[in-house]
Write a protein that holds these residues in place. Sequence first.
Motif, PDB file in Angstrom:
ATOM      1  N   ARG A   1      75.254  38.154  29.302  1.00 27.03           N
ATOM      2  CA  ARG A   1      74.502  37.110  28.600  1.00 27.03           C
ATOM      3  C   ARG A   1      73.207  37.650  28.017  1.00 27.03           C
ATOM      4  N   ALA A   2      72.569  38.579  28.724  1.00 29.34           N
ATOM      5  CA  ALA A   2      71.322  39.145  28.210  1.00 29.34           C
ATOM      6  C   ALA A   2      71.565  39.885  26.902  1.00 29.34           C
TER       7      ALA A   2
ATOM      8  N   ILE B   1      71.166  33.208  27.602  1.00 31.42           N
ATOM      9  CA  ILE B   1      71.154  33.707  28.982  1.00 31.42           C
ATOM     10  C   ILE B   1      71.436  32.564  29.953  1.00 31.42           C
TER      11      ILE B   1
END
Length: 281
Positions: free
Chosen positions: A62-63, A198
Amino acid sequence: MENNFNSPDQVILGNIKTGVVKAERSIPQMILLGIMAGAFIALGGATSNVAVHGIKDVGLSRALAGAIFPVGLMLIVFVGGELFTGNCLISMAVLDKKTSIGKMIRNLVIVYFSNLLGALIIDYLIFFSGELNYSGGGLGAYTIKVAIAKINISPVAGVTSGILCNMLVCLAILAAGAAKDITGKVWAIFFPIWAFVIGGFEHCVANMFYIPAGMLAASNPDYVAKAEELYGITAEQCASLTVAGSLNNFIPVTIGNIIGGAVFIGLMYFLIVVKTGKKAQ
């Protein structure tokens, strides 16, 4: 030294003026700008999928996705586009009696379906480009996995996640209005959108890419087989990727996005700046 920063009050008052412009646009212009915005968001989703489809760690995935996905909103802000979620901020212009709720609803409905058309164009271009063949069909399998997860979201999670998402999207738009130069606008957009990705929050326009892309991928037996190999996803689960099934996501998420943008951000900042505070001159 020149001040390159607008105050919070100036940002809100400027957004009210922008809301009037959006509400007064001609229907053809709304449609065309809506198509472009849907396409830009879809391109952000498609490219971020390529970057993360082989990463198993959720946080890291997600980052990285969040570092790429903001390109969609940046393109909308910098070259023009009408985005349903951002246009929920027209609520401030309605509350300030600068435009009517009817014109706001007209804008949101037209832009919503125009965003969908723009996203679908990118969906089909991606599918026929062969991009989903990456990693031996692994990207196609990942696309199926993402779509299945989205259509199986609970109504409560869809609404609440939609609220959280559009709070951050609308804050990114307002923050971009605080900067007077393009560098400041880039960073103002980047961090809130990075945070929303995120957090894994739900964005109805992004899902106009993710869910139909999964439906297209599920039409390819090779991607279906790869999804079972990599993720244990069955053919029956793939068959659940239908237009009717997509409504399990789109309805609650759209409701949540409207509440997050029009109420949690739009209403609150109208009350803070216009109703209870002093208008900046």
